[in-house]
Design a protein around this motif. Sequence first.
Motif, PDB file in Angstrom:
ATOM      1  N   ASP A  69      53.022  72.222 -47.312  1.00 13.13           N
ATOM      2  CA  ASP A  69      54.256  72.158 -46.977  1.00 13.13           C
ATOM      3  C   ASP A  69      55.030  70.790 -47.119  1.00 13.13           C
ATOM      4  OD1 ASP A  69      54.293  74.589 -46.505  1.00 13.13           O
ATOM      5  OD2 ASP A  69      54.152  74.531 -44.164  1.00 13.13           O
ATOM      6  N   ALA A  70      54.428  69.688 -47.067  1.00 18.41           N
ATOM      7  CA  ALA A  70      54.895  68.304 -47.023  1.00 18.41           C
ATOM      8  C   ALA A  70      54.848  67.599 -48.240  1.00 18.41           C
ATOM      9  CB  ALA A  70      54.000  67.292 -46.057  1.00 18.41           C
ATOM     10  N   LEU A  71      54.006  68.155 -49.183  1.00 17.11           N
ATOM     11  CA  LEU A  71      53.948  67.508 -50.495  1.00 17.11           C
ATOM     12  C   LEU A  71      55.348  67.166 -51.224  1.00 17.11           C
ATOM     13  CD1 LEU A  71      51.281  66.680 -51.766  1.00 17.11           C
ATOM     14  CD2 LEU A  71      51.620  68.738 -53.393  1.00 17.11           C
ATOM     15  N   GLY A  72      56.366  67.942 -51.103  1.00 14.72           N
ATOM     16  CA  GLY A  72      57.527  67.478 -51.606  1.00 14.72           C
ATOM     17  C   GLY A  72      58.453  66.515 -51.025  1.00 14.72           C
ATOM     18  N   VAL A  73      58.053  66.036 -49.808  1.00 17.11           N
ATOM     19  CA  VAL A  73      58.810  64.919 -49.365  1.00 17.11           C
ATOM     20  C   VAL A  73      58.155  63.679 -49.045  1.00 17.11           C
ATOM     21  CG1 VAL A  73      60.435  66.622 -47.975  1.00 17.11           C
ATOM     22  CG2 VAL A  73      58.055  65.937 -46.901  1.00 17.11           C
ATOM     23  N   LEU A  74      56.782  63.629 -49.692  1.00 20.81           N
ATOM     24  CA  LEU A  74      55.900  62.306 -49.319  1.00 20.81           C
ATOM     25  C   LEU A  74      56.425  61.520 -50.579  1.00 20.81           C
ATOM     26  CD1 LEU A  74      52.597  63.918 -48.284  1.00 20.81           C
ATOM     27  CD2 LEU A  74      54.143  62.719 -46.782  1.00 20.81           C
ATOM     28  N   SER A  75      56.105  60.362 -50.544  1.00 25.03           N
ATOM     29  CA  SER A  75      56.316  59.400 -51.853  1.00 25.03           C
ATOM     30  C   SER A  75      55.001  59.635 -52.714  1.00 25.03           C
ATOM     31  CB  SER A  75      56.058  57.935 -51.273  1.00 25.03           C
ATOM     32  OG  SER A  75      54.722  57.724 -51.081  1.00 25.03           O
ATOM     33  N   SER A  76      55.427  59.288 -53.958  1.00 29.95           N
ATOM     34  CA  SER A  76      54.459  59.650 -54.985  1.00 29.95           C
ATOM     35  C   SER A  76      53.028  59.047 -54.677  1.00 29.95           C
ATOM     36  CB  SER A  76      55.227  59.150 -56.388  1.00 29.95           C
ATOM     37  OG  SER A  76      55.270  57.659 -56.480  1.00 29.95           O
ATOM     38  N   GLY A  77      52.829  57.899 -54.299  1.00 31.20           N
ATOM     39  CA  GLY A  77      51.671  57.316 -53.934  1.00 31.20           C
ATOM     40  C   GLY A  77      51.151  58.048 -52.587  1.00 31.20           C
ATOM     41  N   GLN A  78      51.758  58.556 -51.757  1.00 27.26           N
ATOM     42  CA  GLN A  78      51.122  59.329 -50.540  1.00 27.26           C
ATOM     43  C   GLN A  78      50.607  60.635 -51.167  1.00 27.26           C
ATOM     44  OE1 GLN A  78      54.585  59.254 -48.176  1.00 27.26           O
ATOM     45  NE2 GLN A  78      53.384  58.598 -46.572  1.00 27.26           N
ATOM     46  N   ARG A  79      51.616  61.246 -51.959  1.00 29.89           N
ATOM     47  CA  ARG A  79      51.080  62.605 -52.611  1.00 29.89           C
ATOM     48  C   ARG A  79      49.933  62.497 -53.641  1.00 29.89           C
ATOM     49  NH1 ARG A  79      56.693  63.054 -54.185  1.00 29.89           N
ATOM     50  NH2 ARG A  79      56.119  62.379 -56.266  1.00 29.89           N
ATOM     51  N   MET A  80      49.739  61.602 -54.302  1.00 25.67           N
ATOM     52  CA  MET A  80      48.680  61.481 -55.231  1.00 25.67           C
ATOM     53  C   MET A  80      47.574  61.140 -54.256  1.00 25.67           C
ATOM     54  SD  MET A  80      47.792  61.189 -58.505  1.00 25.67           S
ATOM     55  CE  MET A  80      49.203  61.008 -59.309  1.00 25.67           C
ATOM     56  N   CYS A 101      51.805  67.041 -58.420  1.00 26.39           N
ATOM     57  CA  CYS A 101      51.999  65.487 -58.164  1.00 26.39           C
ATOM     58  C   CYS A 101      52.396  64.759 -59.901  1.00 26.39           C
ATOM     59  CB  CYS A 101      50.738  64.641 -57.672  1.00 26.39           C
ATOM     60  SG  CYS A 101      50.898  65.372 -55.937  1.00 26.39           S
ATOM     61  N   GLY A 102      52.005  65.822 -60.639  1.00 22.27           N
ATOM     62  CA  GLY A 102      52.196  65.066 -62.009  1.00 22.27           C
ATOM     63  C   GLY A 102      51.082  64.283 -62.543  1.00 22.27           C
ATOM     64  N   PHE A 103      49.818  64.587 -61.662  1.00 27.99           N
ATOM     65  CA  PHE A 103      48.628  64.085 -62.075  1.00 27.99           C
ATOM     66  C   PHE A 103      48.012  64.717 -63.638  1.00 27.99           C
ATOM     67  CE2 PHE A 103      43.993  63.646 -62.011  1.00 27.99           C
ATOM     68  CZ  PHE A 103      43.611  62.566 -61.556  1.00 27.99           C
ATOM     69  N   GLU A 104      47.663  63.761 -64.458  1.00 26.85           N
ATOM     70  CA  GLU A 104      47.292  64.187 -65.791  1.00 26.85           C
ATOM     71  C   GLU A 104      45.763  63.560 -66.206  1.00 26.85           C
ATOM     72  OE1 GLU A 104      49.883  64.510 -69.018  1.00 26.85           O
ATOM     73  OE2 GLU A 104      51.641  64.687 -67.714  1.00 26.85           O
ATOM     74  N   LEU A 109      45.648  57.412 -61.456  1.00 24.27           N
ATOM     75  CA  LEU A 109      45.171  56.686 -60.157  1.00 24.27           C
ATOM     76  C   LEU A 109      45.698  55.243 -60.268  1.00 24.27           C
ATOM     77  CD1 LEU A 109      41.745  58.414 -59.206  1.00 24.27           C
ATOM     78  CD2 LEU A 109      44.265  58.821 -58.237  1.00 24.27           C
ATOM     79  N   SER A 110      46.261  54.649 -61.373  1.00 22.81           N
ATOM     80  CA  SER A 110      46.684  53.260 -61.546  1.00 22.81           C
ATOM     81  C   SER A 110      47.834  53.079 -60.520  1.00 22.81           C
ATOM     82  CB  SER A 110      46.808  52.954 -62.935  1.00 22.81           C
ATOM     83  OG  SER A 110      48.094  53.790 -63.313  1.00 22.81           O
ATOM     84  N   GLY A 111      48.547  54.138 -60.242  1.00 21.74           N
ATOM     85  CA  GLY A 111      49.638  53.945 -59.163  1.00 21.74           C
ATOM     86  C   GLY A 111      49.162  53.713 -57.802  1.00 21.74           C
ATOM     87  N   LEU A 112      48.068  53.833 -57.428  1.00 16.48           N
ATOM     88  CA  LEU A 112      47.368  53.678 -56.119  1.00 16.48           C
ATOM     89  C   LEU A 112      47.188  51.971 -56.063  1.00 16.48           C
ATOM     90  CD1 LEU A 112      45.092  56.542 -55.508  1.00 16.48           C
ATOM     91  CD2 LEU A 112      47.481  56.493 -54.738  1.00 16.48           C
ATOM     92  N   ASP A 113      47.430  51.677 -54.609  1.00 12.14           N
ATOM     93  CA  ASP A 113      47.086  50.241 -54.407  1.00 12.14           C
ATOM     94  C   ASP A 113      45.436  50.115 -54.131  1.00 12.14           C
ATOM     95  OD1 ASP A 113      46.375  51.171 -51.920  1.00 12.14           O
ATOM     96  OD2 ASP A 113      47.967  50.238 -50.773  1.00 12.14           O
ATOM     97  N   LEU A 114      45.222  48.732 -54.151  1.00 12.89           N
ATOM     98  CA  LEU A 114      43.732  48.633 -54.172  1.00 12.89           C
ATOM     99  C   LEU A 114      42.860  49.305 -53.168  1.00 12.89           C
ATOM    100  CD1 LEU A 114      41.269  47.239 -55.326  1.00 12.89           C
ATOM    101  CD2 LEU A 114      41.777  45.065 -54.292  1.00 12.89           C
TER     102      LEU A 114
END
Length: 130
Positions: A69-80, A101-104, A109-114
Amino acid sequence: MNYLLPQYLVDHCPQDERHFACAPGAFIKAWKRGVEIAGPEWFGDGTHDGLQGVASKWDLRPNLVLLNDALGVLSSGQRMFLAAMVSFYNAREGAAMLRRCGFEGLSDLSGLDLKRRQVIADLVLHYNGW
């Protein structure tokens, strides 16, 4: 990294056997780190107290209904990050969330922080089934 293995196993088992013997404990530690980062509201009973009293990974199952339900309102990093974590719990549901989330592929996963990358890496390394 010794996750409470008896010394005789540490001394006599090949490294890969020790790794897999330790994997369940290492997995739950990594999972808890991920829950702390993502927020306990998405897992288990949804409370910080629930996170502290965890006895097994089953106590911290993702709340799939709430997450979807929340996936559409989270930031892209949170969703991923959340979708990647869900994929360890339920591959089919996690894959559907990752597609949303557009994960291919893993390079996304490079969009995630360390710290989030480290959690995902540790989960991959120590995954032994849910």
